[in-house]
Structure formats: structure tokens, C-alpha cells
Motif scaffolding. Structure first.
Motif, mmCIF file in Angstrom:
data_model
loop_
_atom_site.group_PDB
_atom_site.id
_atom_site.type_symbol
_atom_site.label_atom_id
_atom_site.label_comp_id
_atom_site.label_asym_id
_atom_site.label_seq_id
_atom_site.Cartn_x
_atom_site.Cartn_y
_atom_site.Cartn_z
ATOM 1 N N THR A 64 48.729 -29.145 1.037
ATOM 2 C CA THR A 64 47.439 -29.523 1.614
ATOM 3 C C THR A 64 46.485 -29.995 0.526
ATOM 4 O O THR A 64 46.588 -29.595 -0.634
ATOM 5 N N ALA A 65 45.566 -30.845 0.917
ATOM 6 C CA ALA A 65 44.505 -31.304 0.012
ATOM 7 C C ALA A 65 43.256 -31.500 0.845
ATOM 8 O O ALA A 65 43.286 -32.200 1.862
ATOM 9 N N MET A 66 42.170 -30.862 0.437
ATOM 10 C CA MET A 66 40.906 -31.002 1.151
ATOM 11 C C MET A 66 39.861 -31.528 0.182
ATOM 12 O O MET A 66 39.528 -30.885 -0.817
ATOM 13 N N GLU A 67 39.368 -32.711 0.487
ATOM 14 C CA GLU A 67 38.377 -33.356 -0.371
ATOM 15 C C GLU A 67 37.027 -33.345 0.326
ATOM 16 O O GLU A 67 36.920 -33.762 1.482
ATOM 17 N N ARG A 78 43.392 -27.775 -3.317
ATOM 18 C CA ARG A 78 44.802 -28.022 -2.996
ATOM 19 C C ARG A 78 45.534 -26.722 -2.637
ATOM 20 O O ARG A 78 45.179 -25.652 -3.125
ATOM 21 N N GLY A 79 46.540 -26.870 -1.782
ATOM 22 C CA GLY A 79 47.303 -25.706 -1.368
ATOM 23 C C GLY A 79 48.791 -26.011 -1.239
ATOM 24 O O GLY A 79 49.181 -27.159 -1.013
ATOM 25 N N GLU A 80 49.604 -24.979 -1.401
ATOM 26 C CA GLU A 80 51.060 -25.103 -1.260
ATOM 27 C C GLU A 80 51.577 -23.879 -0.517
ATOM 28 O O GLU A 80 51.119 -22.760 -0.745
ATOM 29 N N GLY A 81 52.541 -24.099 0.391
ATOM 30 C CA GLY A 81 53.110 -22.963 1.100
ATOM 31 C C GLY A 81 54.095 -23.384 2.161
ATOM 32 O O GLY A 81 54.829 -24.365 2.001
ATOM 33 N N GLY A 82 54.118 -22.639 3.251
ATOM 34 C CA GLY A 82 55.052 -22.919 4.335
ATOM 35 C C GLY A 82 54.458 -22.511 5.659
ATOM 36 O O GLY A 82 53.507 -21.719 5.716
ATOM 37 N N TYR A 83 55.037 -23.043 6.757
ATOM 38 C CA TYR A 83 54.487 -22.758 8.084
ATOM 39 C C TYR A 83 55.604 -22.678 9.117
ATOM 40 O O TYR A 83 56.564 -23.459 9.078
ATOM 41 N N ASP A 84 55.461 -21.711 10.021
ATOM 42 C CA ASP A 84 56.387 -21.526 11.144
ATOM 43 C C ASP A 84 55.678 -22.016 12.400
ATOM 44 O O ASP A 84 54.743 -21.376 12.882
ATOM 45 N N PHE A 85 56.118 -23.148 12.938
ATOM 46 C CA PHE A 85 55.446 -23.762 14.079
ATOM 47 C C PHE A 85 55.783 -23.087 15.406
ATOM 48 O O PHE A 85 55.134 -23.390 16.417
ATOM 49 N N ARG A 86 56.739 -22.206 15.414
ATOM 50 C CA ARG A 86 57.044 -21.458 16.635
ATOM 51 C C ARG A 86 56.225 -20.179 16.706
ATOM 52 O O ARG A 86 55.663 -19.850 17.741
ATOM 53 N N ARG A 87 56.131 -19.493 15.588
ATOM 54 C CA ARG A 87 55.340 -18.257 15.551
ATOM 55 C C ARG A 87 53.856 -18.543 15.276
ATOM 56 O O ARG A 87 53.026 -17.656 15.411
ATOM 57 N N ARG A 88 53.543 -19.761 14.843
ATOM 58 C CA ARG A 88 52.163 -20.151 14.489
ATOM 59 C C ARG A 88 51.642 -19.323 13.320
ATOM 60 O O ARG A 88 50.475 -18.935 13.277
ATOM 61 N N THR A 89 52.508 -19.049 12.368
ATOM 62 C CA THR A 89 52.122 -18.284 11.182
ATOM 63 C C THR A 89 52.516 -19.052 9.923
ATOM 64 O O THR A 89 53.465 -19.857 9.946
ATOM 65 N N GLY A 90 51.793 -18.808 8.828
ATOM 66 C CA GLY A 90 52.120 -19.488 7.591
ATOM 67 C C GLY A 90 51.435 -18.847 6.402
ATOM 68 O O GLY A 90 50.661 -17.889 6.550
ATOM 69 N N HIS A 91 51.722 -19.364 5.228
ATOM 70 C CA HIS A 91 51.093 -18.857 4.006
ATOM 71 C C HIS A 91 50.813 -20.031 3.079
ATOM 72 O O HIS A 91 51.561 -21.014 3.036
ATOM 73 N N LEU A 92 49.715 -19.933 2.335
ATOM 74 C CA LEU A 92 49.323 -20.965 1.385
ATOM 75 C C LEU A 92 48.762 -20.323 0.122
ATOM 76 O O LEU A 92 48.120 -19.272 0.186
#
Length: 275
Positions: A64-67, A78-92
Motif C-alpha cells: 500500500t501507498a498513501m500520499e 507505505r505498507g506491506e502485508g497480506g489479506y484474506d478476502f474470505r475472512r476479511r482479515t489482514g496484517h500490514l
């Protein structure tokens, strides 16, 4: 604030050349089909269906990048991580910009994304380093589209369910993958109504909090209809100033295992935190 008609050649005809002309026309039409073998999907339908394609994919790595720009100052988070689109959970892991001297005075912020809540560690602002902060995203004016310094990848995709005025820009390549580029505007209110139940509350809060429901975007979809990149442009008022925010989410590594372990209640900071 932790602070994107074809004109077919006509066949020749008439007289003794009719058969030859038909063969030429067929050959030309055949060459045209070979250049674009896959029919192009309806732009609006393709973009609105991107969130469902991600659910089918299951999980993905995310960058991710937010300007943000306000008063002539521009910063990028900036952010880096992963996301589970079925559980709607993630980490960054969210990295704040360096200070004016060129050195970073902030430790990376760990963020856990869950339906209706955002957990942050190393939040600063008086919060002990070993404590987490829990924020109810349904109470935020922006629904955590910008507050956390990174747009929740699930919310970024669900926001496209309110897409309108969508146009197909063309085909391009992104990290070695051919993608179709679409441009349009998302309607926050419409997206909130059509969103998955887990993210509906946050988007509904954003629809009420932003000055306008219209959110311009550029979206890039792969051959399976999965969202590979999306760039949203938000604008809102803050202390009498208009703040422009560009939020970009990149998705790749589909199928990667994503594990999110929520903190124990005793590890959550009990004091009031200004977000």
C-alpha cells in the motif's frame, strides 16, 4: 490520521470477383480476430465484480501507498502485508515518512485489519510500546479508508462495487502480468449498500463522513477479473483545509497463507487515543 468501436473492413463484392472478395474479407476478418481473441467485458460489470473475484482467489500479498497533500506539503506512508478476502482479515507493516532531517523517528506500525476494527501497535502518541490500540472503524468519519495510513485492501475492493462512469483505458503490463486498465468514479453510498456485510458498516460511516460520495479511481484487473492494483483519490476537509489523499493498493502472490492473531485483551491500551 496516522498521520485510476471497431470498424470492420467491408468486403469487396460484385460480378465475377464476388467469391475472391469474400475470401479476402474473411481473411482480413480472421486476422483482426487473432489480434484480439478475448472479448472485452463490460467495463462497469468487470470493475464491480473485482471484489467477488478476490473472494474466489482467497488470499493475496498486499503493498500500500498513501500520499497526502495539504498546504503545499506532501507525504507518503507505505505498507506491506497480506489479506484474506474470505475472512476479511489482514496484517500490514506501515512505515511513516522520514522527518525533515532524512532520518526516521518512527518505528513501523503493525496493523491488524478485521471486520469493524483496526488494531495498531507502536502507535505512539503516548501509547506504551508493548500495547495495542483498538479502533472501531464503524465510528470513524472515513471508515478507515485513510485513518490507518493504509486503506484496508478489502474495503478498497468493496468500494468498487459502487463504480459508475467506468471507461476502458487499455491493456498494459503490471509486474509481468497483462492487465486491463479501467477508470471511473465510485459512489460511497452505493458501495456501502452493495458491500459484503463485514465491511458494510465501515463504508457506511465513510459515506456519511466524506464531503462527497464520489471517489475517482483507476483499477487494473487481470485475466481472471482479479484486482491487481487500484488507486483511489479521496478529498476531505480537516481544520479548515482541504486534504487530498491518493491511496494505492497492489495485490499479488494470490494463495499466500495469511494468518492474523488478535492481541489478548490485557495487551490492549485502555486509555483514550486520538486518531
Amino acid at each position: 490520521m496516522v498521520v485510476q468501436r471497431y470498424a470492420r473492413p467491408r468486403g469487396l463484392g460484385g460480378g465475377v470477383l464476388a467469391v475472391t472478395a469474400s475470401l479476402v474479407a474473411a481473411a482480413v476478418a480472421g486476422c483482426g480476430a487473432a489480434e484480439d481473441p478475448e472479448p472485452r467485458p463490460d467495463p462497469t460489470g468487470a470493475v464491480r465484480g473485482a471484489a467477488d473475484a478476490l473472494v474466489r482467489a482467497g488470499t493475496a500479498k498486499a503493498s500500500t501507498a498513501m500520499e497526502m497533500a495539504a498546504g503545499g506539503t506532501r507525504v507518503t506512508i507505505r505498507g506491506e502485508g497480506g489479506y484474506d478476502f474470505r475472512r476479511r482479515t489482514g496484517h500490514l507493516q506501515v512505515v511513516l515518512p522520514k522527518d525533515a532531517a532524512g532520518t526516521s523517528a518512527h518505528r513501523p506500525i503493525t496493523e491488524l485489519l478485521t471486520p469493524g476494527a483496526l488494531y495498531m501497535k507502536n502507535r505512539g502518541a503516548g501509547v506504551p510500546a508493548d500495547k495495542w490500540v483498538r479502533v472501531d472503524t464503524t465510528t470513524l468519519d472515513d471508515g478507515n479508508l485513510v485513518t490507518g495510513g493504509a486503506t484496508d485492501p478489502g474495503a478498497a475492493a468493496e468500494l468498487l462495487r459502487g463504480a459508475r462512469e467506468v471507461t476502458y483505458v487499455g491493456e498494459t503490463e503490471l509486474a509481468g502480468v497483462k492487465v486491463r486498465h479501467y477508470r471511473g468514479v465510485s459512489d460511497l453510498g452505493a458501495a456501502a449498500k452493495a458491500a459484503a456485510p463485514q465491511l458494510r458498516g465501515a463504508l457506511a460511516a465513510a459515506a456519511k463522513g466524506f464531503a462527497t460520495d464520489a471517489v475517482p479511481f483507476d483499477a487494473y484487473l487481470d485475466g481472471d477479473g482479479r484486482l491487481r492494483k487500484v488507486r483511489h483519490r479521496f478529498s476531505f476537509g480537516n481544520q479548515g483545509r482541504t486534504v487530498a489523499v491518493s491511496s494505492t493498493t497492489l495485490l499479488y502472490g494470490f494463495g499466500t497463507r495469511v494468518v492474523v492473531t488478535l492481541p489478548d485483551g490485557r495487551d490492549i491500551h485502555a486509555g483514550k487515543v486520538e486518531v
